[in-house]
Design an enzyme around this catalytic site. Structure first.
Site, PDB file in Angstrom:
ATOM      1  N   LYS A 275       0.821  -1.243  -0.134  1.00 16.92           N
ATOM      2  CA  LYS A 275       0.027  -0.056   0.088  1.00 16.92           C
ATOM      3  C   LYS A 275       0.812   1.224   0.055  1.00 16.92           C
ATOM      4  O   LYS A 275       1.881   1.111   0.389  1.00 16.92           O
ATOM      5  CB  LYS A 275      -0.827  -0.002   1.297  1.00 16.92           C
ATOM      6  N   ARG A 349     -10.273 -11.587   1.919  1.00 16.20           N
ATOM      7  CA  ARG A 349     -11.336 -12.792   1.180  1.00 16.20           C
ATOM      8  C   ARG A 349     -10.383 -14.089   1.131  1.00 16.20           C
ATOM      9  O   ARG A 349     -11.112 -15.063   1.408  1.00 16.20           O
ATOM     10  CB  ARG A 349     -11.631 -12.184  -0.090  1.00 16.20           C
TER      11      ARG A 349
HETATM   12  N1  BES Z   1      -8.232  -3.788   4.256  1.00 13.62           N
HETATM   13  C1  BES Z   1      -8.211  -3.422   3.014  1.00 13.62           C
HETATM   14  C2  BES Z   1      -9.762  -2.628   2.789  1.00 13.62           C
HETATM   15  C3  BES Z   1      -9.700  -1.555   3.336  1.00 13.62           C
HETATM   16  C4  BES Z   1      -8.938  -0.254   2.430  1.00 13.62           C
HETATM   17  C5  BES Z   1     -10.450  -0.920   4.142  1.00 13.62           C
HETATM   18  C6  BES Z   1      -9.079   1.007   3.212  1.00 13.62           C
HETATM   19  C7  BES Z   1     -10.498   0.558   4.667  1.00 13.62           C
HETATM   20  C8  BES Z   1      -9.899   1.379   3.837  1.00 13.62           C
HETATM   21  C9  BES Z   1      -8.347  -4.614   2.066  1.00 13.62           C
HETATM   22  O1  BES Z   1      -7.772  -5.691   2.460  1.00 13.62           O
HETATM   23  C10 BES Z   1      -7.866  -4.049   1.061  1.00 13.62           C
HETATM   24  O2  BES Z   1      -6.724  -3.845   0.799  1.00 13.62           O
HETATM   25  N2  BES Z   1      -8.630  -4.369  -0.221  1.00 13.62           N
HETATM   26  C11 BES Z   1      -8.308  -3.873  -1.489  1.00 13.62           C
HETATM   27  C12 BES Z   1      -8.825  -4.739  -2.510  1.00 13.62           C
HETATM   28  C13 BES Z   1      -8.078  -4.195  -3.898  1.00 13.62           C
HETATM   29  C14 BES Z   1      -6.813  -4.753  -4.100  1.00 13.62           C
HETATM   30  C15 BES Z   1      -9.132  -5.499  -4.850  1.00 13.62           C
HETATM   31  C16 BES Z   1      -8.815  -2.389  -1.769  1.00 13.62           C
HETATM   32  O3  BES Z   1      -9.982  -2.147  -1.210  1.00 13.62           O
HETATM   33  O4  BES Z   1      -8.160  -1.335  -2.432  1.00 13.62           O
HETATM   34 MN    MN Z   2      -5.666  -5.456   1.855  1.00 21.14          MN
END
Ligand code: BES
Ligand code: MN
Ligand code: ZN
Length: 492
Positions: A275, A349
């Site tokens: 990230k 997931r």
């Molecule tokens: N934990 C995150 C989701 C999230 C992101 C919650 C920001 C709250 C704020 C999750 O594991 C994630 O990173 N999801 C990705 C999925 C994508 C790579 C398809 C996302 O939402 O960017």
């Molecule tokens: Mn994630």
């Protein structure tokens, strides 16, 4: 903080302080009128003088009113009677309790007078308790010098003309829900170097001891034996070993259990698909689904609900390292289905799918998973509603009813078959991310492939589990929704 129902006339109740409402335009609530009569008009005089307008948030303390047993009377503005809603109710409780700055240890609130359309005494009492507890919540266990706490009220009494079973029940529910929310908030707020998967397992063990629950903690070896290849692929990049925590509450002699499955990523760096740095600290909150499962079990155990519930927490870190799972890796889930991991940041997931397959062994009447799953859900619904997805309309409707009753909002989202195409992989049964668009739905569609054996619902709490910015912190949601759902299920 203790909650009781104080029975009697407002002017006679023995307490350090009494809070009574005044509506906009200076219209007194029944308890305010009773006090006014007892003290021969001092309250109406305050209204006439313009010192109490009755506007929302306004308050006026009156000391030593003749003919009133309580030494302090706090007039609190409730705003217009027509617009007086749930939010105004809780705001009024919170702001008036804060007004005493600790000067009053025993406070009576004449809140059964504060009519919210469609709500009864049980709802009012429950929400007095929840709002009162919110004024006392602190996250300072890791500060070397704690702010000197202006002690809040020790006893909060809901004032009632007669003995009121609904009010007493409401207070009991409200206190239990607050205890559950506070546990969820505390775990959510703890830093990721302390709140690790093993830490969560220890918390669950302590809870089990205190509340006489069955607890089982599965470690890597056992997860390998169960062939949880998807879950384990996420954990691989971390120095912290994963844990699968199973907590069982048995409140009924028979009846298939409800299983609550929580996403417990104690830190989500994104892994190799790392990230960006901004606000990455907030990914310590990626275990708020797990925290809500523990919080709900805490509330449920305190209420001794006649229902069987299993809590399953899938806990690990998502970290990059030489051992970490890579984009392009293909793993085999416990269900036997293979997954091409195209983005290691779509890890929630990957751990949930194995926890959901594992849940089949409890022969559940329903499975609900709770997860901070997608940023896309935050885009869709913001911090107001959690996203609700379900393969079963009856279950979805029950959750929506609990959401309305508790004020812990959720909004039903679609799961149409047509979305499934987006998860196609050329090399495995499915990919872990879809083509662009509808990210929250696609994540839910992925989970739906593992939940065909039972009625299932998924709550995406990415927008609702915590707040960023100056008020950064976990919210304790959706403990109120889940507890209300279980209260309703236990009483049907
Ligand atoms: N934990 C995150 C989701 C999230 C992101 C919650 C920001 C709250 C704020 C999750 O594991 C994630 O990173 N999801 C990705 C999925 C994508 C790579 C398809 C996302 O939402 O960017
Ligand atoms: Mn994630
Ligand atoms: Zn995550």
């Amino acid at each position: 903080m203790e909650f009781i129902t104080a029975v009697g006339r407002p002017e006679a109740v023995k307490t350090d302080a009494i809070i009574v409402g005044v509506h906009a335009g200076g219209e007194l609530t029944p308890s305010a009128r009773a006090l006014d009569r007892a003290c021969s008009g001092a309250i109406n005089a305050a209204v006439k003088s313009g010192d109490m307008t009755g506007k929302r948030g306004a308050f006026l303390p009156l000391l030593g009113l003749k003919g009133v047993a309580a030494p302090r009377v706090l007039l609190t503005g409730l705003g217009s009677k027509d617009d007086f809603n749930e939010r105004a109710f809780s705001d009024a409780v919170r702001s008036s309790l804060k007004a005493f700055n600790g000067a009053a240890k025993k406070v009576a609130v004449a809140a059964l007078d504060w009519q919210v359309k469609g709500r009864d005494a049980e709802w009012q009492a429950c929400n007095v308790a929840i709002a009162a507890r919110e004024t006392a919540f602190r996250t300072d266990e890791l500060k070397s010098k704690r702010e000197p706490v202006t002690q809040g009220a020790e006893t909060v009494a809901v004032l009632s003309k007669t003995r009121s079973a609904p009010s007493e029940r409401g207070l009991r529910y409200g206190a239990a829900i607050s205890n559950g929310m506070e546990l969820a908030k505390r775990l959510g707020n703890l830093p990721p170097n302390i709140c690790t998967p093993s830490f969560l397992a220890d918390e669950a063990r302590q809870m089990a001891k205190k509340w006489k629950l069955d607890v089982e903690v599965l470690e890597t070896k056992q997860m390998e034996a169960l062939k949880m290849g998807s879950f384990l692929s996420v954990a691989r990049g971390s120095e912290q070993p994963p844990r699968l925590i199973v907590l069982k509450y048995k409140g009924a002699a028979k009846g298939a259990p409800i299983v609550l499955v929580g996403k417990g990523i104690t830190f989500d760096s994104g892994g190799i698909s790392i990230k960006p740095g901004a606000a990455m600290d907030e990914m310590k909150f990626d275990m708020c689904g797990a925290a809500s499962v523990l919080g709900t079990l805490r509330a449920l155990a305190e209420l001794k609900l006649k229902i069987n519930v299993v809590g399953v927490v899938a806990a690990c870190e998502n970290m990059p390292s030489g051992a970490a799972v890579k984009p392009g890796d293909i793993v085999t889930s416990m269900s036997g289905q293979t997954i091409e991991i195209l983005n290691t940041d779509a890890e929630g997931r990957l751990i949930l799918c194995d926890a959901l397959t594992y849940s089949e062994r409890f022969k559940p009447s329903a499975v609900i998973n709770i997860a901070t799953l997608t940023g896309a859900c935050v885009v869709a619904l913001g911090g107001v509603n959690s996203g609700l997805f379900s393969n079963d309309d009856a279950l979805a409707n029950q959750l929506m009813a609990a959401s309305r009753e508790s004020g812990d909002l959720a909004w039903r989202m679609p799961l149409d078959e047509d979305y499934q195409e987006q998860l196609k992989s050329n090399f495995a049964d499915m990919a872990n991310i879809g083509t662009p668009g509808a990210g929250a739905v696609i994540a839910a569609c992925f989970l739906a492939r593992f939940t065909k054996a039972y009625p299932w619902a998924h709550l995406d709490i990415a927008g609702t589990a915590w707040k960023g910015g100056a008020a950064k912190g976990a919210t304790g949601r959706p403990v109120p929704l889940l507890t209300q759902f279980l209260i309703d299920r236990a009483s049907r």
